[in-house]
Design a protein around this motif. Structure first.
Motif, PDB file in Angstrom:
ATOM      1  N   ARG A 537      -4.642  -5.698  -2.378  1.00 10.18           N
ATOM      2  CA  ARG A 537      -4.167  -5.014  -3.579  1.00 10.18           C
ATOM      3  C   ARG A 537      -3.478  -3.698  -3.247  1.00 10.18           C
ATOM      4  O   ARG A 537      -2.613  -3.238  -3.954  1.00 10.18           O
ATOM      5  CB  ARG A 537      -5.333  -4.783  -4.523  1.00 10.18           C
ATOM      6  N   LYS A 538      -3.843  -3.083  -2.112  1.00 10.64           N
ATOM      7  CA  LYS A 538      -3.290  -1.788  -1.743  1.00 10.64           C
ATOM      8  C   LYS A 538      -1.781  -1.885  -1.580  1.00 10.64           C
ATOM      9  O   LYS A 538      -1.284  -2.597  -0.733  1.00 10.64           O
ATOM     10  CB  LYS A 538      -3.919  -1.307  -0.448  1.00 10.64           C
ATOM     11  N   GLY A 539      -1.047  -1.157  -2.395  1.00  9.99           N
ATOM     12  CA  GLY A 539       0.412  -1.168  -2.289  1.00  9.99           C
ATOM     13  C   GLY A 539       1.078  -2.382  -2.892  1.00  9.99           C
ATOM     14  O   GLY A 539       2.280  -2.503  -2.893  1.00  9.99           O
ATOM     15  N   GLY A 540       0.295  -3.309  -3.361  1.00 11.00           N
ATOM     16  CA  GLY A 540       0.870  -4.561  -3.820  1.00 11.00           C
ATOM     17  C   GLY A 540       1.776  -4.425  -5.017  1.00 11.00           C
ATOM     18  O   GLY A 540       2.769  -5.107  -5.127  1.00 11.00           O
ATOM     19  N   HIS A 541       1.440  -3.519  -5.904  1.00 12.01           N
ATOM     20  CA  HIS A 541       2.213  -3.426  -7.152  1.00 12.01           C
ATOM     21  C   HIS A 541       3.447  -2.543  -7.016  1.00 12.01           C
ATOM     22  O   HIS A 541       4.214  -2.420  -7.936  1.00 12.01           O
ATOM     23  CB  HIS A 541       1.323  -2.924  -8.279  1.00 12.01           C
ATOM     24  N   SER A 542       3.609  -1.837  -5.843  1.00 13.28           N
ATOM     25  CA  SER A 542       4.806  -1.032  -5.646  1.00 13.28           C
ATOM     26  C   SER A 542       5.844  -1.766  -4.834  1.00 13.28           C
ATOM     27  O   SER A 542       6.855  -1.195  -4.477  1.00 13.28           O
ATOM     28  CB  SER A 542       4.418   0.275  -4.951  1.00 13.28           C
ATOM     29  N   ILE A 543       5.588  -3.025  -4.531  1.00 12.05           N
ATOM     30  CA  ILE A 543       6.505  -3.819  -3.712  1.00 12.05           C
ATOM     31  C   ILE A 543       7.231  -4.809  -4.619  1.00 12.05           C
ATOM     32  O   ILE A 543       6.596  -5.551  -5.358  1.00 12.05           O
ATOM     33  CB  ILE A 543       5.743  -4.560  -2.594  1.00 12.05           C
ATOM     34  N   ASN A 544       8.554  -4.826  -4.534  1.00  9.33           N
ATOM     35  CA  ASN A 544       9.370  -5.765  -5.321  1.00  9.33           C
ATOM     36  C   ASN A 544       9.526  -7.059  -4.529  1.00  9.33           C
ATOM     37  O   ASN A 544      10.141  -7.063  -3.459  1.00  9.33           O
ATOM     38  CB  ASN A 544      10.732  -5.132  -5.618  1.00  9.33           C
ATOM     39  N   TYR A 576       0.905  -3.977   7.233  1.00  9.66           N
ATOM     40  CA  TYR A 576       1.532  -3.115   8.232  1.00  9.66           C
ATOM     41  C   TYR A 576       2.917  -2.598   7.838  1.00  9.66           C
ATOM     42  O   TYR A 576       3.330  -1.534   8.300  1.00  9.66           O
ATOM     43  CB  TYR A 576       1.670  -3.878   9.558  1.00  9.66           C
ATOM     44  N   ALA A 577       3.671  -3.329   7.007  1.00  8.53           N
ATOM     45  CA  ALA A 577       5.085  -2.985   6.815  1.00  8.53           C
ATOM     46  C   ALA A 577       5.293  -1.803   5.878  1.00  8.53           C
ATOM     47  O   ALA A 577       6.302  -1.110   5.977  1.00  8.53           O
ATOM     48  CB  ALA A 577       5.848  -4.195   6.286  1.00  8.53           C
ATOM     49  N   PHE A 578       4.337  -1.563   4.963  1.00  5.75           N
ATOM     50  CA  PHE A 578       4.558  -0.539   3.942  1.00  5.75           C
ATOM     51  C   PHE A 578       3.408   0.471   3.954  1.00  5.75           C
ATOM     52  O   PHE A 578       2.344   0.207   3.385  1.00  5.75           O
ATOM     53  CB  PHE A 578       4.682  -1.182   2.560  1.00  5.75           C
ATOM     54  N   PRO A 579       3.587   1.611   4.606  1.00  3.49           N
ATOM     55  CA  PRO A 579       2.530   2.653   4.593  1.00  3.49           C
ATOM     56  C   PRO A 579       2.319   3.194   3.181  1.00  3.49           C
ATOM     57  O   PRO A 579       3.050   2.874   2.253  1.00  3.49           O
ATOM     58  CB  PRO A 579       3.103   3.727   5.535  1.00  3.49           C
ATOM     59  N   GLU A 580       1.327   4.083   3.062  1.00  3.92           N
ATOM     60  CA  GLU A 580       0.963   4.614   1.741  1.00  3.92           C
ATOM     61  C   GLU A 580       2.136   5.348   1.077  1.00  3.92           C
ATOM     62  O   GLU A 580       2.338   5.254  -0.115  1.00  3.92           O
ATOM     63  CB  GLU A 580      -0.214   5.575   1.878  1.00  3.92           C
ATOM     64  N   ASP A 581       2.915   6.097   1.888  1.00  9.49           N
ATOM     65  CA  ASP A 581       3.997   6.898   1.311  1.00  9.49           C
ATOM     66  C   ASP A 581       5.322   6.151   1.257  1.00  9.49           C
ATOM     67  O   ASP A 581       6.362   6.730   0.959  1.00  9.49           O
ATOM     68  CB  ASP A 581       4.172   8.188   2.127  1.00  9.49           C
ATOM     69  N   PHE A 582       5.301   4.862   1.523  1.00 10.90           N
ATOM     70  CA  PHE A 582       6.562   4.081   1.545  1.00 10.90           C
ATOM     71  C   PHE A 582       6.999   3.776   0.115  1.00 10.90           C
ATOM     72  O   PHE A 582       6.201   3.359  -0.709  1.00 10.90           O
ATOM     73  CB  PHE A 582       6.364   2.777   2.321  1.00 10.90           C
TER      74      PHE A 582
END
Length: 653
Positions: A537-544, A576-582
């Motif tokens: 779930r981490k970062g999942g909703h900010s990825i298109n 791995y591809a999208f860090p927290e600040d990405f």
């Protein structure tokens, strides 16, 4: 979904056209029923009844029914046929509002032969009411007949069947026809129409379990309805504001259901409670099904959150619906509640109730199927009889011509008669033999069809059991994860779980499809992405995430490897591809058919691969697994390091 379709149709004013007629309301504190009684003619009473949308505010539908029955008796005594028809129509509408669709359909059917003698407005109201009743009763053959009649009378120029497709479970086909027929008529400046349009598409997608895509359309609908209400440049009537509030409640309920499908129970609760609050204020029973669905969704969310007090509050509260499927879900959810609270006696009771209702539905479906088969067989036998009569008439005519042509020569008459009789005997023999062969072919066809149905059922059962077994493996891995302290071991178990889920989803899609040989990849990949998002779930909703696989169908031997490859690639991107600040993370998945076979491409714009990727890949289980799966597809994995992120691609046979 069917209830939502009816609500939306009601909102946009297609159920009962009243263009050119001003709405008449009772003054504050005045009873609508009293105002109705003061009207002098049956036509005036009919007009007031339908124009008063909140007629049940002061008096219930039963109070109205008593008044209408009294008017009907008076019209019968006066032998006023037009008034009798009018009051029968109002009675049919009242029974519909009470949820007694069978009684409403019976009364409407009694008026059906008198269509030609009705005025245009009453005719429209009757046909629309019959359409809605047959939809509620699932008598789709009669519903189709009524829609053809509506087209003949000019009520609907283009006969649409997308709601019937949806009721039959063909949600994708329903959505395609809805978009084709409705999109061109939607005014881009009418925010209310845009809200209705986007909400309807979202409901089709939600029925297909494509919750992430459905959520996008629901959010659009919510935005449009907010703009509609807050537009200071337009003066809204009371009816427009009420309709907008009701549509907003329907949309919020759909957003809540989409959140639950994505295992986001906490986010779903406020939407569902707001929706239920608005729908519960309505005095009409026409929205009982929509309220029931929201109640079940709230109870399900609280059960998942282990808040049994709130779950019990919704499950044991008011639950009025005539839909057997909702009753079954209600009983099963009560059984789940009592199972969770340790009351095995009540759990067994509600499970038994659910099974009894399911058996009743199955029996009714079998009866309806039998009736349809009897009708088809009778029609075929009638056609055969007509064909036989025509053949006999033709043979008799030929015989008369031969006899008339040979009247002058007695001997030739006898010879011709002999040959004619022989020919007739040959035709009869050939006809009888043909009938016998047709029966033999029909019997063999029936045996083959029964065998195919049995094999399809067995295959579906096998896929269903394989899916259940894989879910059991996934549950065992979850249990093992809870009992493991090693972070590396937990990560390995979670990765194993996602791989098992990817395979289980394949078998689930197979037994849900009519065609057991192939899997529709667009819907499968959407479901797979939703499953992976629930784990990472981490970062999942900010990825298109863009999926381009429309129209691609693969067999299980190719779908399973590609599903596992996607599981590894998407999981790796999330980790791995999208860090927290990405920001502005994008994933693109593309599968298409080619002349040689197929083409697979996966791209993300993340941080990319490290410089020593090739040496690491020898120790990376994920990369090794992907390469083996690509080899299984008789292909070679290609990896391109792009300016932004990384690209994986290969061709397969």
């Amino acid at each position: 979904m069917k209830k939502s379709l009816i609500i939306i149709c009601f909102l946009v004013g297609v159920a009962f056209p009243t263009s050119g007629i001003g709405q008449e309301f009772a003054m504050p504190g005045e009873s609508f029923l009293q105002t109705y009684s003061e009207k002098e003619t049956a036509a005036e009473k009919l007009s007031f009844f339908y124009q008063t949308s909140d007629r049940y505010t002061f008096h219930s539908a039963y109070d109205w029914l008593d008044r209408i029955n009294a008017d009907l008796n008076s019209a019968i005594q006066q032998q006023d046929s037009a008034a009798i028809r009018t009051y029968h129509l109002i009675r049919a509408q009242l029974y519909y509002d009470l949820g007694n669709f069978k009684r409403s359909a019976t009364l409407s059917q009694e008026l059906y032969p008198e269509l030609e003698s009705m005025d245009t407005t009453s005719l429209h109201r009757l046909l629309n009411l019959m359409d809605e009743n047959y939809g509620k009763l699932r008598q789709y053959d009669k519903q189709i007949e009524i829609r053809e009649r509506k087209r003949q009378f000019g009520i609907s120029e283009n006969v649409s069947f997308y709601d019937i497709y949806s009721n039959l479970g063909l949600h994708r086909k329903a959505m395609e026809q809805y978009i084709e027929e409705v999109k061109k008529s939607v005014d881009s400046s009418d925010f209310y129409q845009l809200a209705v349009y986007n909400n309807q598409i979202g409901e089709f997608l939600l029925s297909e379990k494509s919750s992430a895509t459905a959520m996008t359309y629901f959010k659009k609908a919510q935005g449009y309805i907010v703009v509609f209400v807050n537009d200071i440049n337009q003066v809204r009537t009371r009816e427009e504001i009420d309709n907008a509030s009701l549509l907003k409640a329907v949309v919020e309920g759909n957003i809540g259901k989409a959140h639950i499908l994505q295992n986001e129970q906490e986010e779903a609760l406020p939407y569902l409670e707001n929706s239920l609050g608005v729908l519960s204020t309505l005095s009409s029973d026409a929205y009982a099904d929509e309220k029931a669905v929201n109640i079940l969704a709230l109870a399900s969310a609280y059960l998942d959150l282990e808040n049994y007090r709130k779950a019990r509050q919704y499950l044991t509260g008011e639950f009025d619906t005539f839909q057997p499927e909702l009753q079954i879900r209600h009983n099963r959810m009560l059984a789940d509640y009592y199972k969770a609270t340790g009351d095995s006696g009540r759990e067994a009771l509600y499970l038994k109730n659910a099974m009894r209702l399911q058996d009743s539905i199955n029996a009714l479906e079998a009866f309806n199927q039998k009736e349809r088969l009897v009708t088809i067989v009778a029609s075929e036998e009638l056609e055969k009889e007509k064909l036989k009569n025509k053949e006999q008439e033709l043979m008799l005519a030929q015989g008369r011509e031969v006899m008339e042509a040979q009247d002058m020569r007695i001997n030739l008459v006898f010879i011709s008669l002999v040959f004619t009789l022989l020919g007739f005997a040959g035709l009869v023999y050939a006809y009888l033999k043909s009938i016998k062969n047709q029966r033999l072919i029909a019997e063999q066809k029936r045996i083959i069809e029964n065998s195919l149905v049995e094999k399809d059922s067995l295959l579906k059962e096998i896929h269903h059991r394989v899916k259940n077994n894989l879910q059991m493996v996934s549950s065992l891995l979850s249990l093992q994860t809870k009992n493991t302290r090693s972070k590396a071991a937990i990560e390995a178990l979670e990765e194993g779980k996602t791989r098992v889920k990817a395979m289980a989803l394949i078998h689930q899609k197979l037994y849900q499809n009519d065609d057991l040989s192939v899997i529709e990849m667009q819907g499968y990949i959407e479901s797979l992405i939703n499953s992976i998002q629930s784990v990472y779930r981490k970062g999942g909703h900010s990825i298109n995430i863009t999926i381009d696989a429309e129209g691609v169908e693969l067999d299980i031997d190719r779908a399973i490897p590609i599903g596992l490859i996607l599981n590894e690639l998407v999981s790796n991107s999330f980790k791995y591809a999208f860090p927290e600040d990405f920001e502005n993370g994008r994933i693109y998945i593309h599968i298409q058919n080619t002349k040689e076979g197929g083409f697979f491409e996966y791209t993300d714009n993340g941080v990319g691969l490290p410089e020593d990727t090739e040496s690491r890949s020898e120790n990376s289980m994920g990369i090794r697994l992907i390469k083996r799966l690509v080899n299984q597809l008789q292909s070679t994995l290609n990896i391109d390091k792009t300016a932004e992120g990384v690209r994986f691609w290969f061709n397969f046979k």
